[in-house]
Scaffold this motif. Structure first.
Motif, PDB file in Angstrom:
ATOM      1  N   ARG A  61       2.483   6.530   6.288  1.00 44.83           N
ATOM      2  CA  ARG A  61       1.870   7.428   7.015  1.00 44.83           C
ATOM      3  C   ARG A  61       2.165   6.904   8.519  1.00 44.83           C
ATOM      4  O   ARG A  61       2.170   5.749   8.859  1.00 44.83           O
ATOM      5  CB  ARG A  61       0.325   7.039   6.989  1.00 44.83           C
TER       6      ARG A  61
ATOM      7  N   THR B 176       0.964  -0.875   0.065  1.00 46.57           N
ATOM      8  CA  THR B 176      -0.059  -0.113   0.078  1.00 46.57           C
ATOM      9  C   THR B 176       0.789   1.341   0.072  1.00 46.57           C
ATOM     10  O   THR B 176       0.452   2.337  -0.486  1.00 46.57           O
ATOM     11  CB  THR B 176      -0.914  -0.047   1.261  1.00 46.57           C
TER      12      THR B 176
ATOM     13  N   ASP C 241       0.357   4.051  -2.787  1.00 43.88           N
ATOM     14  CA  ASP C 241      -0.032   5.313  -2.494  1.00 43.88           C
ATOM     15  C   ASP C 241       1.092   6.532  -2.667  1.00 43.88           C
ATOM     16  O   ASP C 241       0.833   7.500  -2.643  1.00 43.88           O
ATOM     17  CB  ASP C 241      -0.615   5.482  -1.082  1.00 43.88           C
ATOM     18  N   GLY C 242       2.151   5.871  -2.733  1.00 45.00           N
ATOM     19  CA  GLY C 242       3.361   6.830  -2.777  1.00 45.00           C
ATOM     20  C   GLY C 242       3.569   7.475  -1.434  1.00 45.00           C
ATOM     21  O   GLY C 242       4.309   8.618  -1.407  1.00 45.00           O
ATOM     22  N   VAL C 243       3.158   6.997  -0.403  1.00 43.98           N
ATOM     23  CA  VAL C 243       3.313   7.900   0.878  1.00 43.98           C
ATOM     24  C   VAL C 243       3.203   6.734   1.996  1.00 43.98           C
ATOM     25  O   VAL C 243       2.695   5.819   2.061  1.00 43.98           O
ATOM     26  CB  VAL C 243       2.042   8.767   1.090  1.00 43.98           C
TER      27      VAL C 243
ATOM     28  N   GLU D 294       3.851  11.136   5.938  1.00 45.26           N
ATOM     29  CA  GLU D 294       2.814  11.938   6.610  1.00 45.26           C
ATOM     30  C   GLU D 294       2.942  11.478   7.909  1.00 45.26           C
ATOM     31  O   GLU D 294       2.668  10.133   8.443  1.00 45.26           O
ATOM     32  CB  GLU D 294       1.572  11.605   6.040  1.00 45.26           C
ATOM     33  N   PHE D 295       2.719  12.420   8.783  1.00 45.16           N
ATOM     34  CA  PHE D 295       2.824  11.914  10.287  1.00 45.16           C
ATOM     35  C   PHE D 295       1.495  12.393  10.650  1.00 45.16           C
ATOM     36  O   PHE D 295       0.795  13.643  10.449  1.00 45.16           O
ATOM     37  CB  PHE D 295       3.854  13.010  11.026  1.00 45.16           C
TER      38      PHE D 295
ATOM     39  N   GLU E  80       6.572   9.854  -0.131  1.00 40.73           N
ATOM     40  CA  GLU E  80       6.321  10.810   0.670  1.00 40.73           C
ATOM     41  C   GLU E  80       6.158  10.310   2.231  1.00 40.73           C
ATOM     42  O   GLU E  80       5.778   9.294   2.560  1.00 40.73           O
ATOM     43  CB  GLU E  80       4.972  11.453   0.358  1.00 40.73           C
TER      44      GLU E  80
END
Lengths: 277, 280, 295
Positions: free
Chosen positions: A49, A41, A45-47, A87-88, A85
């Protein structure tokens, strides 16, 4: 007439669907596991979390309102190495494990100690940081005392009721007097006031308290009690993620990067002017 | 009600709705449909949660309500939490009533500084959320005055509800007819004596219904003190959840306990109201 | 001034003395025993700051939180109004089933503490909804775009959009119970004669509702609804417990990061007070003007 045509259409669709499904069901179990992994995933999604809960100096807000801290460095490096990327997701601490299980984020990187009870609900990677409890003592009252001197009835320890330090003090210094308080800051306050000789807290808190009050407080011994490791938390049933994160952490240990970052945030106060400490 | 009987106008009666509509409008059928709809919702959420991978463990709940040990019957953690909640609520309510009475009297007194302080207090408390007030009492005033978390919770709840109660008390006092005040003055009573012997006893009748509503309100507000880990029902619920991860079961049980308490209280109050209702 | 002093009686002086004593004690213990260093000068920087990296003015933690609270309150109010009106109408419906269902929902929400309701709705509803609608990917898609000023104005940081939606849904569902009761009271306050007249000219129930009852009822309930809006702003602080990034949550973050416990909480309380007090004054004035025009 319309009815039978509709039935025919339905029958054709059903056969087509089953026909297409047959090769799909032959997909092997390993492929299924990989495709369900959180690594997949993240790539799609390229991120990545990352769930965390603010706690100095693991993670905190600087004067610009941005997140800085040890976890932030770890997370950003991880995302850079994965090529995605980052993401916090700041989350309240007592809801962080349920949030991981519900899928609010992919991994917990929040200075979470590995405990057997938490391990029942989530999986932990190998530790990326170590800490333990250290003694924080009143300088003048404990001048020149050795470790054994602390285990005497005249010595008073202060601790928070029900917290780990209380149990550890009771175990390691059974002859000393133990005062229990309901509040977090109360035990440190007692040592500051001179009402107690010492208390215990997880590093780096004793170092930082002693740094703030160098005339009154000191950390007399290097011994760490109840040593624990902090690790990433991931959802159960995800071997690919465990493998990826474990190898990443191992590599960061080998290169010395983790140790250098840990020292920066926990042993020095060089970052203190970025935050309003 | 038959129109023709009132006005003497005669005409064809309104057509009755078709039989099938009458069937569905009847009470037993309506209740049956209601039960079916509620059942569907419950069943739907049950299976929906299961499909998400949630593992229902209702069989583990009873041990938190009661248990039979070697010592005999023992109340479980949830019940102990409920007792703590009730204790907390009663203490806070008593304090809130005392403080509310003080504020109400100050406002009615006509003192310049007194009513200014009362109005300032009311506006301040009414415009700040309860959670922020709790943090203020615990993190700001706590270190200053040395409150522990239990005291801070009681004070927060008391102050918050005192603002609401003072308005109820003031309205109740104002509802006592002016004639009573004037009569008391004319026989030479001081203001204090008027309050104590004439006005306050009569105003109680007006205050009772809203006050009981306020008790229920306070029991509900008390759940917020779980954020500073004071031992009460919601806190215990959250602790059990963090140990066992049975979120849905525990939350529904806790909600059911609160509902039971408030419904019993409301029912008891209605009964009392009806029994002691005074003919004007 | 002399007139003013003459009006003061002895209890006034007593109260004044008590107040001075009270605040004096607080001041003394803060300065003396606790050794607390006031750092008020840092607070404005946490409202509007000069970003050292980006070299521009930006809204810092407290202002971000305040903006989030305002946004959430407005959106939740609109949603609560819609839901509450449906509930209120349902409560007055002729159909017993509908009445009972509405009554159950209302009693459920009114007898359970807000904290518990928020947690239940959060776990039960918003998580599911967000996953079902795949809001997260959509919001991230927007966040990755270049020019998102308009989105950010209405919704704040787009990457945190799902948690904003959670907060709005949970708050709206909770408040809809109270709006429902207000609307019900409004509908029931319309004289029966109006409704009978409507039926007698052949209006169906829906037409009666739409043209006669609702317009009058809604006009009547505007003052209580305005008060409910203020209550909603205060209740929004509870959603900080489900990690929605509104003012209370941001203050907790600020305190954790900077240990300015006193300054931060006093400032946040002042923010809430300013917003709610101003709104209540504005509504009071509007109500007065409305009443004056009614004659």
């Amino acid at each position: 007439m319309k009815f039978s045509r509709r039935m025919l259409g339905l029958a054709l669709a059903a056969t087509a669907a089953t026909g297409l499904a047959l090769p799909a069901s032959a997909q092997s179990t390993t492929q299924g596991l990989s495709s369900e992994s959180v690594i997949e995933t993240i790539k799609q999604d390229g991120v990545i979390r990352i769930g965390l809960s603010l706690f100095v100096p693991w993670s905190m807000r600087d004067k610009n309102g941005d997140l800085i801290g040890f976890e932030l460095d770890v997370g950003r490096q991880l995302a850079e190495d994965m090529g995605v990327e980052v993401e916090f997701v700041p989350t309240a601490w007592d809801g962080i494990i349920p949030a991981l299980v519900s899928g609010n984020f992919d991994v917990i990187i929040s200075g979470m100690s590995v405990t057997a009870q938490r391990n029942l609900t989530i999986n932990f990677t190998d530790p990326y940081a170590y800490s333990g409890l250290a003694i924080l003592a009143n300088k003048s009252m404990t001048e020149g005392m050795s470790l054994e001197d602390f285990n005497k009835p005249e010595i008073t320890f202060a601790a928070r009721r029900g917290a780990t330090p209380a149990a550890v003090i009771a175990e390691n210094f059974p002859n000393a007097t133990l005062l229990l308080f309901d509040e977090d800051g109360a035990s440190t306050q007692e040592v500051l006031n001179g009402n107690a000789h010492a208390s215990m807290a997880a590093q780096p808190t004793p170092n930082r308290e002693a740094g703030r009050n160098p005339e009154t407080l000191s950390v007399p011994f290097e011994n760490l009690y109840d040593p624990r490791g902090e690790a990433f938390g991931v959802r159960k049933g995800d071997p690919d993620a465990m493998n990826y994160f474990n190898n990443w952490i191992a590599q960061q240990w080998r290169s010395g990067w983790l140790e250098e970052r840990h020292n920066y945030w926990f042993a020095t106060e060089e970052w203190a002017d970025q935050v309003a400490q | 009600m038959d129109v023709s009987r009132i006005s003497g106008v005669k005409g064809a009666p309104l057509p009755k709705p078709p039989a099938i509509q009458r069937f569905f409008d009847s009470v037993p059928v309506s209740v049956a449909i209601y039960v079916i709809v509620v059942g569907l919702i419950v069943y739907g959420s049950f299976t929906g949660a299961q499909n998400m991978g949630y593992n229902w463990q209702w069989y583990r709940i009873p041990q938190y309500l009661y248990s039979f040990t070697d010592d005999g019957f023992q109340w479980g953690e949830i019940m102990i939490g409920l007792v703590a909640t009730l204790q907390l609520s009663v203490t806070a309510f008593a304090l809130a009533t005392a403080l509310g009475l003080l504020v109400a009297l100050l406002r009615l007194s006509g003192l310049i500084v007194g009513s200014a302080v009362a109005v300032g207090f009311l506006e301040l408390i009414r415009n700040i959320p309860l959670l922020v007030l709790l943090y203020l009492f615990y993190y700001v005033l706590g270190p200053i005055f040395g409150f522990d978390r239990y005291t801070a919770s009681i004070l927060t709840l008391a102050v918050f509800h005192a603002a609401l109660i003072s308005e109820i008390l003031r309205a109740g006092i104002n509802a006592v007819p002016r004639g009573q005040w004037e009569a008391a003055k004319s026989i030479g009573m001081t203001q204090f004596q008027t309050y104590r012997y004439i006005v306050l006893p009569q105003s109680v009748r007006f205050m009772l219904p809203p006050m009981t509503g306020e008790v229920v309100h306070l029991i509900k507000s008390s759940a917020i003190v779980s954020v500073i880990a004071v031992a009460e029902l919601t806190t215990i619920g959250r602790n059990i959840i963090s140990d066992t991860y049975m979120s849905f079961e525990i939350w529904f049980t806790v909600a059911a306990v609160y509902m039971a308490v408030t419904l019993i209280l409301s029912a008891g109050v209605s009964y009392l109201e009806r029994r002691y209702s005074v003919d004007q | 001034m002399q007139n003013f002093v003459k009006k003061l009686k002895w209890p006034d002086y007593l109260i004044l003395a008590l107040l001075v004593g009270f605040f004096g004690y607080i001041w003394y213990s803060i300065e003396g025993t606790l050794n607390y260093k006031w750092r008020w000068e840092l607070i404005p920087g946490y409202i509007v700051g000069w970003h050292s990296g980006r070299e521009e003015w930006f809204a810092n933690l407290l202002l971000q939180g305040l903006a989030a609270t305002v946004r959430i309150s407005i959106y939740a109010s609109i949603l609560a109004l819609i839901l509450g009106t449906i509930l209120g109408v349902a409560r007055c419906s002729a159909n017993l089933t509908v009445r009972m269902l509405a009554r159950t929902y209302l009693e459920f929400l009114r007898n359970i503490p807000p904290v518990v309701v928020v947690f239940i709705f959060f776990f039960f509803l918003s998580q599911q909804l967000i996953e079902a609608l795949d809001l997260e990917r959509w919001a991230r898609g927007i966040a990755r775009q270049e020019d998102i000023g308009v989105w950010e104005f209405f919704f704040g940081e787009m990457r945190r959009f799902p948690s904003l939606v959670s907060g709005v849904i949970v708050l709206a569902l909770f408040e809809s119970a109270f709006v429902g009761e207000i609307v019900r009271a409004g509908i029931q306050s319309i004289p029966r004669g109006q409704r009978e007249a409507a039926r007698s000219i052949g209006m169906s129930r829906v037409q009666e509702l739409r043209y006669i009852v609702l317009p009058q009822a809604m006009k009547r309930v505007v003052p209580p609804l305005a008060n409910q809006f203020i209550t909603l702003i205060k209740d929004s602080s509870i959603i900080s417990l489900i990690s929605v990034q509104e003012l209370t949550y941001k203050t907790v973050e600020l305190v954790a990061s900077s240990r300015m416990i006193f300054e931060a909480w006093i400032t946040t309380a002042a923010f809430y007070f300013l917003v709610c007090f101003t709104l209540s004054r504005v509504f009071a004035r509007l109500e007065k003007r409305g009443k004056a025009g009614e004659r």
